[in-house]
Design a protein around this motif. Structure first.
Motif, short mmCIF file in Angstrom:
data_model
loop_
_atom_site.label_atom_id
_atom_site.label_comp_id
_atom_site.label_asym_id
_atom_site.label_seq_id
_atom_site.Cartn_x
_atom_site.Cartn_y
_atom_site.Cartn_z
N MET A 6 0.83 -1.21 0.00
CA MET A 6 0.00 0.00 0.00
C MET A 6 0.86 1.25 0.00
N VAL A 7 0.47 2.22 -0.81
CA VAL A 7 1.14 3.53 -0.87
C VAL A 7 0.15 4.55 -0.34
N PHE A 8 0.56 5.26 0.71
CA PHE A 8 -0.34 6.20 1.39
C PHE A 8 -0.12 7.64 0.91
N GLN A 9 -1.11 8.46 1.17
CA GLN A 9 -1.02 9.89 0.89
C GLN A 9 0.13 10.54 1.67
N SER A 10 0.40 10.05 2.88
CA SER A 10 1.35 10.70 3.79
C SER A 10 2.78 10.19 3.66
N TYR A 11 3.08 9.33 2.67
CA TYR A 11 4.40 8.74 2.42
C TYR A 11 4.77 7.70 3.48
N ALA A 12 4.59 8.02 4.78
CA ALA A 12 4.87 7.08 5.88
C ALA A 12 6.30 6.54 5.82
N LEU A 13 7.27 7.44 5.64
CA LEU A 13 8.69 7.05 5.64
C LEU A 13 9.28 7.25 7.03
N TYR A 14 10.29 6.44 7.36
CA TYR A 14 11.00 6.61 8.63
C TYR A 14 12.06 7.69 8.48
N PRO A 15 11.97 8.78 9.25
CA PRO A 15 12.86 9.93 9.03
C PRO A 15 14.33 9.63 9.32
N HIS A 16 14.62 8.65 10.17
CA HIS A 16 16.01 8.38 10.55
C HIS A 16 16.69 7.39 9.60
N LEU A 17 15.93 6.83 8.66
CA LEU A 17 16.50 5.86 7.72
C LEU A 17 16.79 6.51 6.38
N THR A 18 17.79 5.99 5.68
CA THR A 18 18.09 6.46 4.33
C THR A 18 17.01 5.97 3.37
N VAL A 19 17.05 6.51 2.17
CA VAL A 19 16.13 6.05 1.12
C VAL A 19 16.28 4.55 0.91
N LYS A 20 17.51 4.09 0.80
CA LYS A 20 17.75 2.67 0.58
C LYS A 20 17.16 1.82 1.71
N ASP A 21 17.38 2.25 2.95
CA ASP A 21 16.89 1.47 4.08
C ASP A 21 15.37 1.54 4.21
N ASN A 22 14.77 2.69 3.88
CA ASN A 22 13.31 2.79 3.87
C ASN A 22 12.72 1.82 2.86
N MET A 23 13.31 1.75 1.68
CA MET A 23 12.77 0.89 0.63
C MET A 23 12.91 -0.59 0.98
N GLY A 24 13.98 -0.94 1.69
CA GLY A 24 14.22 -2.35 1.97
C GLY A 24 13.74 -2.83 3.33
N LEU A 25 13.17 -1.91 4.13
CA LEU A 25 12.84 -2.27 5.51
C LEU A 25 11.86 -3.43 5.62
N GLY A 26 10.81 -3.39 4.81
CA GLY A 26 9.80 -4.46 4.87
C GLY A 26 10.40 -5.83 4.58
N LEU A 27 11.30 -5.89 3.60
CA LEU A 27 11.96 -7.15 3.27
C LEU A 27 12.86 -7.60 4.41
N LYS A 28 13.57 -6.64 5.02
CA LYS A 28 14.46 -6.97 6.14
C LYS A 28 13.66 -7.57 7.30
N GLN A 29 12.50 -6.92 7.58
CA GLN A 29 11.66 -7.42 8.68
C GLN A 29 11.09 -8.80 8.38
N ALA A 30 10.94 -9.10 7.08
CA ALA A 30 10.42 -10.41 6.68
C ALA A 30 11.50 -11.48 6.64
N GLY A 31 12.76 -11.09 6.91
CA GLY A 31 13.85 -12.06 6.95
C GLY A 31 14.47 -12.36 5.61
N THR A 32 14.24 -11.49 4.61
CA THR A 32 14.84 -11.70 3.30
C THR A 32 16.36 -11.50 3.37
N GLU A 33 17.10 -12.29 2.61
CA GLU A 33 18.55 -12.18 2.62
C GLU A 33 19.00 -10.83 2.08
N LYS A 34 20.13 -10.33 2.62
CA LYS A 34 20.61 -9.00 2.29
C LYS A 34 20.88 -8.85 0.79
N ALA A 35 21.46 -9.87 0.17
CA ALA A 35 21.76 -9.78 -1.26
C ALA A 35 20.47 -9.60 -2.08
#
Length: 333
Positions: free
Chosen positions: A79-108
């Motif tokens: 889902m993409v929200f009107q408010s962006y819902a980005l984490y201010p302390h994370l970089t663009v790269k980390d914001n984009m990959g956070l959901g995958l990281k939380q799901a246990g996806t491998e870093k590569a």
């Protein structure tokens, strides 16, 4: 795959019923847009598909699987929200990959998916930046990128362009359209802006007071509105509605004619009127007329025209483009 079937969806908050039995089918790869006035239930319907709201009753099937009682994280949606819902302390790269990281996806795998999405959205130069260092349009692209990396069955957009200025809305609209063509993904998008709906959608769902008024392609709704509500909601400026009795039209209660289907002349025509206001828009000229027995008319002329308030003019409708509605406000074939 990303098909969706909604059957008899009802949602009530206490005694207030917001969704009143929604039936809808979305095919794999379609771009479907929900439109309607504020309070019609379009965002609530999107949230029930996402699992952010529980349905009171009804069936939600994604790729044939019943998901009405399945948690949001297991529905295969992003889902993409009107408010962006980005984490201010994370970089663009980390914001984009956070959901995958939380799901246990491998870093590569995370790095590969983020790289593909950032290239697709022209975000490569910004991957090390934080949200506060980005423009509104860039932040929204990051939010879209975060959805892309999840490779969902359904993309859900909840008024994603509302916080952007006019120029950025156009630019981001083009990016979303291109994204849909490249991904060939199923997208469901909520907006109150009919221009977004007409320019992006394969299929538009017009909602009113918790019910579906009509489903069809943009030009189906423009050329063949099912009722007065749809006729008045789709098209800008709004369709003119004239009591049929004033025109001597038998067998109908109301006649509708779009502003762009009326011609103006200073010499002669069907309806004599006086100009009360003119909007000079460059590509278009919008003329408002008071015509006495016919009432107030809106006329859209292409290009620049030198009409001014108090000018006496004559309006003539294109009778082949008139719409007829019965006593229940339904279109007459």
């Amino acid at each position: 795959m990303g098909s969706l079937q909604l059957k008899s969806i009802r949602k009530a908050f206490g005694d207030h019923e917001v969704l009143k039995g929604i039936d809808l089918e979305v095919k794999d790869g379609e771009f479907v847009i929900f439109v309607g006035p504020s309070g019609c239930g379009k965002s609530t319907l999107l949230r029930t598909i996402a699992g952010l709201e529980d349905v009171t009753s009804g069936s939600i099937r994604i790729d044939g699987q019943e998901v009405a009682s399945v948690p949001p994280a297991r529905r295969g949606i992003a889902m993409v929200f009107q408010s962006y819902a980005l984490y201010p302390h994370l970089t663009v790269k980390d914001n984009m990959g956070l959901g995958l990281k939380q799901a246990g996806t491998e870093k590569a795998e995370i790095d590969a998916r983020v790289s593909r999405a950032s290239t697709m959205l022209s975000l490569d130069p910004y991957l090390a930046r934080r949200p506060s260092e980005l423009s509104g349009g860039q932040r929204q692209r990051v939010a879209i990128g975060r959805a892309i990396v999840r490779e969902p069955k359904l993309f859900l957009f909840d008024e994603p362009l509302s916080n952007l200025d006019a120029a950025l809305r156009v630019q981001t609209r083009l990016e979303i359209a291109g994204l849909h063509r490249r991904l060939k993904a199923t997208m469901i998008y909520v907006t109150h802006d009919q221009v977004e709906a007409m320019t992006l959608a394969d299929k538009i769902v017009v909602l009113n007071a918790g019910a579906i008024e009509q489903v069809g392609s943009p030009m189906d709704l423009y050329n063949r509105p099912a009722n007065i509500f749809v006729a008045g909601f789709i098209g800008s400026p709004q369709m003119n509605f004239i009591p049929a009795g004033r025109l001597g039209e038998a067998g109908a209660k109301t006649i509708g004619i779009r502003p762009e289907h009326i011609a103006l002349s200073r010499e002669s025509g069907d309806w004599r009127g006086k100009v009360i206001h003119v909007e000079h828009l460059g590509a278009d000229t919008i003329v408002y007329l008071e015509t006495g027995a016919i009432g107030l008319l809106t006329v859209r002329l292409f290009g620049e025209h030198a009409y001014a308030p108090d000018d006496v003019v004559f309006a003539t409708p294109d009778k082949t483009r008139q719409h007829r509605f019965d006593g229940n406000d339904r279109a007459i074939a």
